[in-house]
Enzyme design. Structure first.
Site, PDB file in Angstrom:
ATOM      1  CB  CYS A 146      20.421  -6.109  23.888  1.00 46.92           C
ATOM      2  SG  CYS A 146      19.236  -4.795  24.174  1.00 46.92           S
ATOM      3  CB  THR A 170      20.141  -8.795  15.810  1.00 46.44           C
ATOM      4  OG1 THR A 170      19.257  -7.924  16.502  1.00 46.44           O
ATOM      5  CG2 THR A 170      21.287  -9.202  16.729  1.00 46.44           C
ATOM      6  CG  HIS A 222      18.365  -7.752  19.937  1.00 50.02           C
ATOM      7  ND1 HIS A 222      18.912  -6.921  18.991  1.00 50.02           N
ATOM      8  CD2 HIS A 222      18.486  -7.091  21.107  1.00 50.02           C
ATOM      9  CE1 HIS A 222      19.348  -5.808  19.575  1.00 50.02           C
ATOM     10  NE2 HIS A 222      19.083  -5.876  20.858  1.00 50.02           N
TER      11      HIS A 222
END
Lengths: 197, 203
Positions: A66, A60, A83
Site C-alpha cells: 500500500c 497510518t 492509505h
C-alpha cells in the site's frame, strides 16, 4: 511535591496530555490553550483523514504494498493522509470505497482539504510504502507495490503537487506519521532506524 | 457468487479444506520433528481490511511469513505464519540447539524456517489439489519477517480488487510440549473459489 517542580519534567507527546489533565484536572480546551495536547488521528487501510488542527499527528500503520500519501498546505497548516491499496478505481470490480484506490482517494482527499480551506496550489506531497512484501515472479502479488507508487507519483504530477520526499519500494513495511504543525513525515519500520522525509 | 451470500455449506466445505490441508501439513511437520503435533478446528473468516491482522496479535506484531503463489487451474496464494519464539523452537529442534533463545536468526536458520514452511505448505496444497482433482502449480517460496498488518495486506489487496472484505481459511496447529504454533492462510481468488465449490459439487 510542589507543582512547579513537576512542571519541569519533560513528558513525551502522548504522556503530556494525560499527565497535564491528571495533575491539574484541566478541561480539554484548557489543556489545548497551554499547548499540552497533540491530537492523534489514525488512518485505517483503505481510508484517509484530513485535519486543520495545527497540532495533530496523523498516523497510518503497516504500509506494505500500500502507499501512504501525505498532503500538506504549509500556509494554512492543513494536513491529509491517505492509505491506498490499489492504483486504479476504473478497472476494479468493486469500487464502492473510493479511499481504496490512488486515483479516487486523492481526488476525494483534495476535495476535503479544499473544504477545510487548503489552497491547492500550495500543497506539498510526501509518499511512502509501495514495497514488494514477497517476491513472486508472476501472479496476484507481483509488482502491485510499484504500481501503487508509480501511479501515485504520476497523479500528483498531473495535479501539479510537488513531491518533497518519498520512501518507497524495497521489501519491508512502513508506518507513517504526518505532523500537521510543519508537514514533517516520520517513517517507522520494524528493526530499522526511524527516518524523516 | 458474492462473498456475503455464502451459505453454511460453503463455510463447511472451506473448513474441511482447511482441515485436510492443515492435517497433511501437520503430519509432515510431525514426521520431520518426530513429535506429536495437534491442530485446532479451522476457521473461515470474512474480515474487513482493517481487521485482517487481529488473529496474529495485532497489526504491529512482528511475524514470520512464508508466501507461496498458486497458479494453474486455481489461482491465489497460501501463507504460513508463525511468531519468532515458535520459529526459534522449530529451528532448535531441527539444528539440535535446545538452549538458544535468540529471536534473531542467522542466514542458515532463516533458510531452514523457509524450508519448513515450504514443506508444510506443499503438503497442504497437494492434499488440497487431490481433494478437488485439479492441477495446481506453486511458485518458489518467499519469506518476510515484518509487521503482521503489512503481510496480511498482501491477500487483502488481492481481494480489494473485487470486494470490501477478505476471505481467509485459517488453520492453527501447535505441539503439545514445546509451544510451537503457526497458522496457514489459504486465499483463493474469487473465480477459483467458484471452481473449488463446483469441483466439490456445490453451486
Amino acid at each position: 511535591m510542589p507543582k512547579k517542580h513537576r512542571l519541569k519534567r519533560v513528558f513525551g507527546a502522548e504522556e503530556r496530555q494525560h499527565q497535564t489533565e491528571l495533575l491539574y484536572n484541566l478541561t480539554y480546551a484548557q489543556s489545548r490553550r497551554i499547548g499540552a495536547v497533540t491530537v492523534k488521528i489514525t488512518v485505517e487501510i483503505a481510508d484517509f483523514k484530513v485535519t486543520k488542527d495545527s497540532d495533530s499527528v496523523i498516523t497510518t500503520l503497516n504500509l506494505g504494498s500500500c502507499v501512504g500519501i501525505a498532503l500538506y498546505d504549509p500556509n494554512r497548516k492543513i494536513a491529509g493522509l491517505a492509505h491506498i491499496m490499489l492504483p486504479d478505481s476504473t478497472n476494479a470490480l468493486d469500487n464502492s470505497n473510493p479511499a481504496k484506490f490512488a486515483d479516487s482517494a486523492l481526488a476525494l482527499m483534495l476535495q476535503e482539504m479544499t473544504k477545510l480551506g487548503a489552497n491547492k496550489a500550495a500543497l506539498q506531497a510526501k509518499i511512502a510504502g509501495g514495497a514488494q512484501m514477497f517476491f513472486s515472479p508472476a501472479g496476484p502479488a507481483s509488482r502491485i507495490g510499484q504500481r501503487n507508487a508509480d501511479t501515485t507519483s504520476r497523479l500528483l504530477r498531473l495535479y501539479g503537487i510537488p513531491i518533497l520526499g518519498q520512501d518507497v519500494g524495497l521489501n519491508y513495511a512502513r508506518t507513517v506519521e504526518l505532523y500537521s504543525k510543519d508537514g514533517s513525515v516520520v517513517i517507522k519500520t520494524a528493526g530499522r532506524a526511524d527516518k524523516a522525509i | 457468487m458474492e462473498l456475503f451470500t455464502l451459505s453454511d455449506v460453503h463455510y463447511e466445505i472451506m473448513r474441511e479444506i482447511g482441515n485436510i490441508g492443515c492435517g497433511h501439513a501437520v503430519s509432515a511437520l510431525s514426521k520431520m520433528l518426530n513429535k506429536k503435533v495437534g491442530m485446532k478446528v479451522p476457521q473461515v473468516k470474512l474480515l474487513e481490511f482493517g481487521n485482517v491482522a487481529g488473529f496474529v496479535g495485532g497489526p504491529e506484531n512482528t511475524i514470520i511469513s512464508i508466501f507461496i503463489g498458486i497458479s494453474g487451474e486455481i489461482n491465489g496464494m497460501i501463507l504460513f505464519l508463525t511468531e519468532q519464539p515458535s520459529a526459534r523452537v522449530l529451528v532448535n529442534m531441527v539444528f539440535g540447539t535446545p538452549k538458544n533463545t535468540e529471536l534473531s536468526f542467522s542466514e542458515m536458520e532463516l533458510s531452514a524456517i523457509q524450508e519448513i514452511g515450504n514443506i508444510m505448505c506443499s503438503s497442504y496444497l497437494s492434499s488440497f489439489a487431490s481433494l478437488i482433482s485439479k492441477s495446481i502449480s506453486q511458485s518458489v517460496p518467499d519469506m518476510s519477517i515484518d509487521m503482521a498488518g503489512a503481510i496480511l495486506s498482501v491477500p487483502a489487496i488481492e481481494f480489494g480488487k473485487i470486494a470490501e472484505h477478505v476471505l481467509f481459511i485459517e488453520s492453527v496447529f501447535s505441539t503439545e510440549t514445546d509451544n510451537v504454533s503457526g497458522y496457514f492462510v489459504l486465499v483463493p481468488d474469487l473465480p477459483s473459489f467458484k471452481k473449488i465449490m463446483s469441483a466439490l459439487g456445490v453451486d
